[in-house]
Design a protein around this motif. Structure first.
Motif, short mmCIF file in Angstrom:
data_model
loop_
_atom_site.label_atom_id
_atom_site.label_comp_id
_atom_site.label_asym_id
_atom_site.label_seq_id
_atom_site.Cartn_x
_atom_site.Cartn_y
_atom_site.Cartn_z
N PHE A 108 0.82 -1.21 0.00
CA PHE A 108 0.00 0.00 0.00
C PHE A 108 0.86 1.27 0.00
O PHE A 108 0.61 2.18 -0.79
CB PHE A 108 -0.91 0.02 1.24
CG PHE A 108 -2.14 -0.82 1.11
CD1 PHE A 108 -3.15 -0.47 0.23
CD2 PHE A 108 -2.31 -1.96 1.89
CE1 PHE A 108 -4.31 -1.24 0.11
CE2 PHE A 108 -3.46 -2.74 1.78
CZ PHE A 108 -4.45 -2.38 0.89
N GLN A 112 2.49 1.00 -4.14
CA GLN A 112 1.37 1.73 -4.73
C GLN A 112 1.07 3.01 -3.94
O GLN A 112 -0.09 3.41 -3.79
CB GLN A 112 0.12 0.84 -4.79
CG GLN A 112 0.30 -0.40 -5.65
CD GLN A 112 -1.04 -1.04 -5.99
OE1 GLN A 112 -2.00 -0.38 -6.37
NE2 GLN A 112 -1.09 -2.36 -5.85
N THR A 115 -1.23 5.75 -5.39
CA THR A 115 -2.66 5.46 -5.42
C THR A 115 -3.33 5.73 -4.08
O THR A 115 -4.50 6.13 -4.02
CB THR A 115 -2.90 3.99 -5.82
OG1 THR A 115 -2.31 3.74 -7.09
CG2 THR A 115 -4.38 3.64 -5.87
N PHE A 116 -2.58 5.56 -3.00
CA PHE A 116 -3.16 5.66 -1.65
C PHE A 116 -2.63 6.89 -0.91
O PHE A 116 -2.35 6.83 0.28
CB PHE A 116 -2.87 4.38 -0.86
CG PHE A 116 -3.50 3.16 -1.46
CD1 PHE A 116 -4.82 2.84 -1.16
CD2 PHE A 116 -2.80 2.37 -2.36
CE1 PHE A 116 -5.42 1.74 -1.73
CE2 PHE A 116 -3.40 1.26 -2.92
CZ PHE A 116 -4.71 0.94 -2.62
N SER A 406 -7.78 5.41 -1.23
CA SER A 406 -7.41 5.04 -2.60
C SER A 406 -8.06 5.99 -3.59
O SER A 406 -9.24 6.28 -3.51
CB SER A 406 -7.82 3.59 -2.89
OG SER A 406 -9.21 3.41 -2.69
N ASP A 409 -9.44 2.37 -8.32
CA ASP A 409 -9.51 0.94 -8.04
C ASP A 409 -8.12 0.34 -8.20
O ASP A 409 -7.34 0.75 -9.06
CB ASP A 409 -10.45 0.25 -9.04
CG ASP A 409 -11.91 0.63 -8.83
OD1 ASP A 409 -12.23 1.20 -7.77
OD2 ASP A 409 -12.72 0.36 -9.74
N SER A 410 -7.81 -0.63 -7.34
CA SER A 410 -6.48 -1.24 -7.42
C SER A 410 -6.54 -2.66 -6.88
O SER A 410 -7.56 -3.10 -6.35
CB SER A 410 -5.46 -0.42 -6.63
OG SER A 410 -5.83 -0.36 -5.26
N LYS A 419 -11.92 2.10 -5.35
CA LYS A 419 -11.64 3.53 -5.21
C LYS A 419 -12.41 4.10 -4.02
O LYS A 419 -13.57 3.78 -3.80
CB LYS A 419 -12.06 4.26 -6.49
CG LYS A 419 -11.85 5.77 -6.45
CD LYS A 419 -12.32 6.42 -7.74
CE LYS A 419 -12.16 7.94 -7.68
NZ LYS A 419 -12.62 8.59 -8.94
#
Length: 541
Positions: A108, A112, A115-116, A406, A409-410, A419
């Motif tokens: 996370f 990524q 994204t977060f 987020s 979407d992941s 998301k």
């Protein structure tokens, strides 16, 4: 015509509650349909959502959470019952994704991270940040980018850290003076008892006020170096706010209920803010006038820096509202971790005297007994730092870190993360994960000592526990936080001999029922162990 306008206005006012209900129901219906779509999508596609309890329509798992307070215990117990290190709990409209596994946590916040990198909206954070005008608690966007740049480069840079060295040292000296006065020998030949939580919190409060406002006291202060009424109210109010930042309030997951303030959080946050602002705002307003009228031209503290910043057109970079809100947020981020870590560590070390002895031996070896610990000694105090690091691991200040939301979407850990999900890493369970830590519930500072040559740092980049976080939302104040923490540990361990109170064989290490603080503030006997002149009077400003 005025009569017609009045009738129209009256009709609108009477219709408005019904319209609000219609809009709310429509919004909930749309979000429920989206939830059903995601549920169906995750069943048809691979991977699925993380495991979790079956949610009720509209309200999700809020009823279960409310029936099993505090929420963090319910979440942790639920994950243990399900034997999972990542879960999906739907609270109202939001997916809350708790994580207790370092490997998944690093996916996370490292793999990524982009994204977060956002934050969730909440009643408390909206109030505290004056409408999201600050840094730590603000969703991803231009305001966050602007404020993070200012915090990182103008307040917490290595240059500014060195610039504020003397102010930090002054507060470390005052800490010694205050505790010395608290523990002087009383009439029966015994030494006085010291409330360690109170001392540690006020050291942190004094220090952040000094570097922010260039003053320890809002009022006259006290002759013994301790807090006056104003400072006590100020620090208490800061900790009150910390209790309600991301506190799983019903209103945050069912915004249509926000006006009702069902759990009373909004009222308590407003009252704490009122108390803080009554001290802050007059200082900020007066200082802005001084800069505007040319009565002040050199920066002496954080407030001066924030006021004096200019944009490309030579206009002030920040409004008064931004400055005031950012100062409050900085204080929230500064006072809690060091004070909580020291209280817990000292309680553990009193119960394990060999740990206390080893820390004191290191301090005497590095510093001697003819002077006080200085910041320049910190690199050599590896065992003291290991004690602080172990306190961060085993006894974090809060169960979870602030949510990472987020922005798309992941897929993480082979699970679908929609998301808008609120990802909350568990400080408590990451640091106590038995798959990562041997004897996870035992306070063992030596676990952080790989070799005598290694410099112990308080950060943990692989998220086996969380001290300052990592990634875009990582704490920019690692240097300040480390310095405050280590100096608090080093000064009090070097300057005083600590023992349990009379008729107490061991310190009770039970956690509070409502949070993960020590259930009862640590009270211990402190006996001076250095020359009296080293505890001498310091500046009272």
């Amino acid at each position: 015509m005025p009569h017609t306008s009045f009738l129209l206005l009256s009709n609108l006012q009477s219709f408005w509650p019904s319209l609000l209900v219609i809009i709310t129901c429509f919004t909930i219906t749309i979000k429920t349909l989206r939830y059903n779509f995601i549920q169906n999508y995750s069943k048809k596609q691979n991977p699925n959502l993380p495991p979790g309890p079956k949610p009720w329509p509209i309200v999700g798992n809020l009823p279960q959470m409310l029936a099993s307070k505090p929420a963090y215990k319910w979440i942790h117990n639920l994950m243990k019952q399900m034997n999972t290190e990542i879960a999906c709990i739907r609270l109202g409209n939001a997916y809350v994704i708790p994580v207790t596994c370092p490997t998944i946590a690093t996916e996370f916040l490292r793999k990524q991270d982009a994204t977060f990198a956002s934050r969730s909206f909440s009643v408390a954070t909206d109030l505290i940040t004056s409408g999201y005008s600050t840094t730590v608690l603000v969703p991803f966007g231009e305001q966050w980018k602007k404020m993070k740049k200012i915090i990182t480069h103008d307040l917490l840079s290595p240059h500014k850290h060195l610039w504020l060295h003397d102010k930090r040292t002054e507060e470390a000296d005052n800490l010694m003076f205050y505790v010395y006065n608290k523990c002087k020998m009383v009439n029966d030949g015994t030494y006085g008892l010291v409330n360690v939580r109170n001392v540690a919190r006020h050291y942190c409060g004094n220090l952040v006020r000094k570097i922010t406002f260039n003053s320890r006291y809002f009022g006259e202060g006290r002759e013994d170096g301790g807090p006056g009424f104003e400072e006590a109210e100020h620090v208490d109010s800061i900790f009150d706010l910390l209790n309600y930042v991301y506190s799983f309030s019903v209103s945050d997951y069912m915004p249509c209920l926000a006006r009702l303030d069902l759990d009373g959080h909004q009222k308590k946050v407003k009252e704490a803010l009122r108390k803080i602002k009554k001290y802050h705002d007059p200082i900020v307003q007066q200082r802005i006038k001084q800069w505007n009228h040319g009565l002040k031209v050199d920066a002496e503290d954080w407030l001066d820096v924030l006021i004096s910043l200019k944009d490309a057109n030579n206009n002030p970079s920040l409004t008064m509202e931004e400055i005031s809100a950012q100062i409050i947020e900085l204080m929230l981020a500064t006072v809690d971790n060091p004070s909580n870590a020291f209280e817990w560590a000292l309680a553990e070390m009193i119960n394990q005297p060999e740990l206390l002895r080893r820390a004191v031996e290191e301090l005497d070896s590095v510093v001697g007994k003819d002077r006080l610990v200085q910041e320049s000694d910190i690199p050599k105090l590896n065992y003291v730092k290991a004690c602080a690091k172990e306190a961060f691991r085993l006894h974090p200040i809060a169960p979870f870190i602030p949510p990472h939301v987020s922005m798309s979407d992941s897929v993480v850990g082979n699970y679908f993360i929609p998301k808008g999900s609120h990802v909350v890493l568990s400080r408590q369970e990451l640091g106590r994960n038995p798959k990562v830590w041997n004897e996870p519930y035992k306070f063992k500072p030596e676990r952080h000592l790989k070799s005598d040559a290694d410099d112990v740092v308080l950060t943990e980049p692989n998220l086996k526990f969380i001290s300052f976080g990592t990634g875009r939302r990582g704490c920019p104040g690692v240097m300040l936080g480390t310095t405050m923490t280590v100096m608090l540990f080093a000064r009090l361990l070097h300057g005083f001999t600590w023992t349990a109170p009379p008729n107490v064989s061991t310190i009770n290490l039970s956690e509070s029922d409502d949070d993960i603080l020590l259930a009862h503030p640590l009270v211990a006997i402190a006996q001076p162990r250095l020359q009296p002149k080293l505890y001498q009077r310091v500046n009272r400003s």
